[in-house]
Design an enzyme around this catalytic site. Structure first.
Site, PDB file in Angstrom:
ATOM      1  N   SER A   4       0.834  -1.213   0.000  1.00 46.56           N
ATOM      2  CA  SER A   4       0.000   0.000   0.000  1.00 46.56           C
ATOM      3  C   SER A   4       0.865   1.259   0.000  1.00 46.56           C
ATOM      4  O   SER A   4       0.382   2.332  -0.330  1.00 46.56           O
ATOM      5  CB  SER A   4      -0.878   0.004   1.248  1.00 46.56           C
ATOM      6  OG  SER A   4      -0.049   0.024   2.394  1.00 46.56           O
ATOM      7  N   GLY A  36      -5.130  -1.245   5.394  1.00 46.59           N
ATOM      8  CA  GLY A  36      -5.594  -1.979   6.581  1.00 46.59           C
ATOM      9  C   GLY A  36      -6.877  -1.459   7.185  1.00 46.59           C
ATOM     10  O   GLY A  36      -7.519  -2.147   7.962  1.00 46.59           O
ATOM     11  N   CYS A  67       2.683  -7.094   1.403  1.00 43.65           N
ATOM     12  CA  CYS A  67       1.656  -6.476   2.239  1.00 43.65           C
ATOM     13  C   CYS A  67       0.825  -7.586   2.875  1.00 43.65           C
ATOM     14  O   CYS A  67       0.222  -8.402   2.157  1.00 43.65           O
ATOM     15  CB  CYS A  67       0.784  -5.596   1.347  1.00 43.65           C
ATOM     16  SG  CYS A  67      -0.625  -4.877   2.190  1.00 43.65           S
ATOM     17  N   CYS A 183       2.651  -6.530   9.922  1.00 37.80           N
ATOM     18  CA  CYS A 183       2.427  -5.516   8.880  1.00 37.80           C
ATOM     19  C   CYS A 183       3.810  -5.094   8.419  1.00 37.80           C
ATOM     20  O   CYS A 183       4.692  -4.846   9.265  1.00 37.80           O
ATOM     21  CB  CYS A 183       1.662  -4.325   9.456  1.00 37.80           C
ATOM     22  SG  CYS A 183       1.619  -2.880   8.360  1.00 37.80           S
TER      23      CYS A 183
HETATM   24  N1  DGL Z   1       1.985  -2.773   4.880  1.00 35.17           N
HETATM   25  C1  DGL Z   1       0.707  -3.333   4.837  1.00 35.17           C
HETATM   26  C2  DGL Z   1       0.602  -4.637   5.599  1.00 35.17           C
HETATM   27  O1  DGL Z   1       1.583  -5.353   5.648  1.00 35.17           O
HETATM   28  C3  DGL Z   1      -0.509  -2.462   4.940  1.00 35.17           C
HETATM   29  C4  DGL Z   1      -0.523  -1.294   5.849  1.00 35.17           C
HETATM   30  C5  DGL Z   1      -1.716  -0.466   5.489  1.00 35.17           C
HETATM   31  O2  DGL Z   1      -1.739   0.050   4.369  1.00 35.17           O
HETATM   32  O3  DGL Z   1      -2.648  -0.402   6.293  1.00 35.17           O
HETATM   33  O4  DGL Z   1      -0.419  -4.997   6.108  1.00 35.17           O
END
Ligand code: DGL
Length: 262
Positions: A4, A36, A67, A183
């Site tokens: 994202s 998220g 992600c 995350c």
């Molecule tokens: N980096 C992402 C993940 O691993 C998403 C974070 C987000 O955009 O809320 O879940």
């Protein structure tokens, strides 16, 4: 590969170490971040759209969904739509954490989207049924934290890490000895998290196993020392300078990022 936003750079860092001769195309879907806190249908639609764009515009050989949220929500349907494309996803490292924890009391920090997904619930239940002995997963969704990391807002990162680690501590009590960073943004809050949780808690990240898995999927051998590194292509759907700065700050990459509209 895509995320994202800037979080997937934590996976790119491990991929560059594992596969230094490989050419990576990194897309930050920053116009739609954070994933998220969006509903599942929207995350799924973006994931499919970005994957199709990367195939068409960049002729990729494999896709890393860097992600957890996109993986939790869309990896199954993505694999159905692209049966000929190797797709590697990122999932909260519950199993490695079970191996590392002495007490069986494990915290999981992740987005709301990941924690509420059926895929995460299956993963958690499967482990609970396989492990004999005490095992507790304390799951804490971290609204706002990925967005604060996107903005590189140290004060918000500190405040939110305090709030969420305190909630984990309250729920877990003194037994907490492992916390999964579910995350890909959260490794970039590692110093605040380590300070707040203390040295008795191991933080578990998935970037290195994901990089190893990607190498295996591509059928490549471990990199020879001194292999030359082609610079990754950096793309963003909003504010490419923010991606450039994050790549320079965290990975030491001096690459110009381009704005794209998949
Ligand atoms: N980096 C992402 C993940 O691993 C998403 C974070 C987000 O955009 O809320 O879940």
């Amino acid at each position: 590969m895509f995320d994202s936003g800037v979080g997937g750079l934590s996976v790119l860092r491990a991929l560059l170490a594992e596969l230094p001769g490989t050419r990576f195309v990194y897309l930050a879907d920053s116009a739609f971040a954070p994933y998220g806190e969006r509903d599942a249908a929207e995350v799924s639609q973006r994931t499919h759209r970005v994957a199709s764009y990367l195939r068409k515009a960049h002729a990729i050989d494999a896709l890393v969904l860097a992600c957890n949220t996109a993986t939790a929500i869309a990896i199954d349907s993505l694999r159905k739509d692209h049966p000929d494309l190797p797709i590697v996803g990122v999932e909260p490292a519950l199993k490695p954490a079970v191996g590392l924890s002495q007490s069986g009391c494990i915290g999981v920090l992740a987005t709301r989207g990941t924690l509420e997904s059926p895929r995460f619930s299956v993963l958690r239940k499967r482990l609970m049924s396989q492990v004999t002995g005490p095992l507790r997963f304390l799951c804490q969704s971290c609204d706002g934290l990925a967005a604060a990391i996107e903005r590189n807002d140290d004060s918000a990162i500190q405040t939110l890490c305090e709030r969420y680690t305190l909630a984990l501590r309250d729920a877990a009590g003194p037994d907490l000895d492992a916390v999964v960073l579910g995350c890909t943004h959260y490794p970039f809050a590692m110093s605040a998290l380590t300070r707040l949780l203390g040295s008795s808690v191991t933080l578990v990240d998935t970037a290195v196993p994901v990089a190893r898995r990607t190498r295996e999927v591509l059928g490549l051998m471990p990199a020879a020392p001194g292999t030359s590194v082609p610079p990754p292509v950096l793309l963003a759907t909003r504010d490419p300078q923010a991606l450039e700065q994050a790549a320079s700050r965290w990975l030491g990459l001096l690459t110009t990022a381009r704005l794209v509209h998949p």
